[in-house]
Scaffold this motif. Sequence first.
Motif, short mmCIF file in Angstrom:
data_model
loop_
_atom_site.label_atom_id
_atom_site.label_comp_id
_atom_site.label_asym_id
_atom_site.label_seq_id
_atom_site.Cartn_x
_atom_site.Cartn_y
_atom_site.Cartn_z
N LEU A 36 126.89 67.75 5.35
CA LEU A 36 127.47 68.85 6.11
C LEU A 36 128.12 68.36 7.39
CD1 LEU A 36 127.67 72.05 6.36
CD2 LEU A 36 125.69 71.84 7.88
N HIS A 37 129.34 68.85 7.65
CA HIS A 37 130.02 68.62 8.92
C HIS A 37 130.10 69.93 9.70
CE1 HIS A 37 131.88 64.54 8.43
NE2 HIS A 37 131.55 64.78 7.17
N VAL A 38 130.11 69.81 11.02
CA VAL A 38 130.40 70.94 11.89
C VAL A 38 131.76 70.71 12.51
CG1 VAL A 38 129.76 72.21 13.99
CG2 VAL A 38 127.97 71.42 12.40
N VAL A 39 132.65 71.68 12.35
CA VAL A 39 133.94 71.66 13.04
C VAL A 39 133.83 72.71 14.15
CG1 VAL A 39 136.43 71.99 12.87
CG2 VAL A 39 135.17 70.92 10.98
N ALA A 53 126.53 65.15 8.86
CA ALA A 53 127.38 63.98 8.64
C ALA A 53 128.28 63.71 9.83
CB ALA A 53 128.23 64.17 7.38
N GLY A 54 128.55 64.73 10.63
CA GLY A 54 129.39 64.53 11.80
C GLY A 54 129.76 65.85 12.46
N VAL A 55 130.22 65.73 13.70
CA VAL A 55 130.72 66.87 14.46
C VAL A 55 132.13 66.54 14.92
CG1 VAL A 55 130.44 68.30 16.53
CG2 VAL A 55 128.41 67.50 15.27
N THR A 56 133.07 67.42 14.62
CA THR A 56 134.43 67.29 15.13
C THR A 56 134.65 68.46 16.08
OG1 THR A 56 135.23 66.26 13.09
CG2 THR A 56 136.89 67.26 14.53
N THR A 57 135.03 68.17 17.32
CA THR A 57 135.10 69.21 18.33
C THR A 57 136.39 69.16 19.13
OG1 THR A 57 134.00 70.10 20.32
CG2 THR A 57 133.82 67.74 19.95
N PHE A 81 128.21 70.10 25.75
CA PHE A 81 129.21 69.11 25.34
C PHE A 81 128.69 67.70 25.56
CE2 PHE A 81 133.55 67.14 26.51
CZ PHE A 81 133.80 66.77 25.20
N ALA A 82 128.12 67.46 26.72
CA ALA A 82 127.62 66.12 27.05
C ALA A 82 126.52 65.69 26.09
CB ALA A 82 127.13 66.09 28.50
N SER A 83 125.62 66.61 25.74
CA SER A 83 124.51 66.22 24.87
C SER A 83 124.98 65.91 23.45
CB SER A 83 123.44 67.32 24.85
OG SER A 83 123.93 68.49 24.24
N VAL A 84 125.99 66.64 22.97
CA VAL A 84 126.52 66.35 21.63
C VAL A 84 127.25 65.01 21.62
CG1 VAL A 84 128.18 67.11 19.88
CG2 VAL A 84 126.63 68.77 20.93
N VAL A 85 128.03 64.75 22.66
CA VAL A 85 128.74 63.47 22.76
C VAL A 85 127.76 62.30 22.81
CG1 VAL A 85 130.22 62.07 24.28
CG2 VAL A 85 130.83 64.44 23.76
N ALA A 86 126.62 62.50 23.45
CA ALA A 86 125.61 61.44 23.56
C ALA A 86 124.61 61.45 22.41
CB ALA A 86 124.86 61.58 24.88
N GLY A 87 124.79 62.35 21.45
CA GLY A 87 123.80 62.55 20.41
C GLY A 87 123.84 61.53 19.29
N PRO A 88 122.97 61.71 18.29
CA PRO A 88 122.75 60.68 17.27
C PRO A 88 123.63 60.77 16.03
CG PRO A 88 121.08 62.38 17.05
CD PRO A 88 121.94 62.77 18.23
N VAL A 89 124.56 61.74 15.95
CA VAL A 89 125.42 61.81 14.77
C VAL A 89 126.86 61.50 15.18
CG1 VAL A 89 123.92 63.56 13.74
CG2 VAL A 89 125.98 64.28 14.95
N PRO A 90 127.69 61.07 14.23
CA PRO A 90 129.07 60.72 14.58
C PRO A 90 129.84 61.92 15.15
CG PRO A 90 128.50 59.86 12.41
CD PRO A 90 127.38 60.77 12.82
N VAL A 91 130.60 61.66 16.21
CA VAL A 91 131.36 62.71 16.88
C VAL A 91 132.82 62.28 17.00
CG1 VAL A 91 131.67 64.03 19.02
CG2 VAL A 91 129.36 63.52 18.20
N THR A 92 133.72 63.19 16.66
CA THR A 92 135.14 63.03 16.94
C THR A 92 135.54 64.12 17.91
OG1 THR A 92 135.66 62.06 14.78
CG2 THR A 92 137.48 63.06 16.01
N VAL A 93 136.09 63.73 19.05
CA VAL A 93 136.51 64.68 20.08
C VAL A 93 138.03 64.74 20.08
CG1 VAL A 93 136.49 65.23 22.54
CG2 VAL A 93 134.48 64.15 21.48
N VAL A 94 138.57 65.94 19.98
CA VAL A 94 139.99 66.16 20.17
C VAL A 94 140.17 66.80 21.54
CG1 VAL A 94 142.10 67.21 19.27
CG2 VAL A 94 140.28 66.52 17.69
N PRO A 95 140.51 66.02 22.56
CA PRO A 95 140.68 66.60 23.89
C PRO A 95 142.02 67.33 23.98
CG PRO A 95 141.16 64.27 23.96
CD PRO A 95 140.73 64.58 22.55
#
Length: 335
Positions: free
Chosen positions: A168-171, A194-198, A226-240
């Motif tokens: 599962l991914h979270v968008v 599996a990952g978070v794309t934000t 936001f900071a806790s997800v960026v520092a968290g244990p699953v792969p993160v893709t950030v679209v600023p």
Amino acid sequence: MRMRRLRLAVSSLGVSLAVAGCAVPYDDDGELLAGGRLASAPVKTHSAVPVVIDSDLAPDDLAAISYLVRHPEVRVVGVTVPTTGMVTCPAGIALLDDLFTAIEAKPVPVACGEEPRGAAGVPFPAWWGIGSLTDSGLERGVGDGSTRVSRRPAGRFLADAARRHPGLHVVALGPLTEVAALLRSDPDAYVRLAGVTTMAGIVEEPAQDSDLGVGEWNAAADPEAFASVVAGPVPVTVVPHDPVPPGRPAGMAVPVVGHLGFATDFESPAFWDLATAALFTLPVAARAETGTWRVDVRDDRGRLTRTGDGTVRVVTALDAARLDDAYRAVFEARD
């Protein structure tokens, strides 16, 4: 995300469409023609990736949800609506019901958030939420009432979905309040993602509201989350905010979806969330810098600063032409 009142000049619109060079449903005055239906969505593949969309339901969110719901390689298993975004429950349920009916898509379960923002969060201006509900470009009151509201709050819904749907991914298209709450309350479920794309944050651009200490609104609405997800244990893709092209994508020039955030008094000046959704399905449409990143949570809320090597992927450039092709493939699909 930042919203602002904007009325595009018809002459400027006509020029931009001519430059884009695509056939679109507009009349001689540059107005998007009313009515019409989207073409049938592409058929889902057996390997479609399970996704939960976490959204505050602004106009560009609605476009992104439409894209993901219709995409053949994505299986949307639910939508979660945080309390810290522009549109919340119960109003958001009716909005989604109208959307699913308008795009002729089977509704997915909706789970309402209940977590408060962190102490450093800055609420969105109230009129942004009102505008998202009343002047998004989506025809209201057309829903058939079939959208189901989960009895579970958003955090529990996410936890159960992570256990039920491997890979599962979270968008995430709004403040990350509920995603961060899952990390705090049920870390075992969180690491199954599996990952978070934000869509959140800025890197080099000026702050979106320096008087309020808002670097970027999605992040600033709950910067600790936001900071806790960026520092968290699953792969993160950030679209600023930085790399998202301004204006209305040419690939959105279709019935229903083409009205969202466009030619209204309340507009999305850039389709951040649609670009984020498309990038999730087409990672090669972006350049990114990986590393560890610090998130400003106090003075310039949401500003990202790279601090070293790591795995968090922050997008630095988007290929707008490839994204437009992705939109067309989903929105202009034919049987």
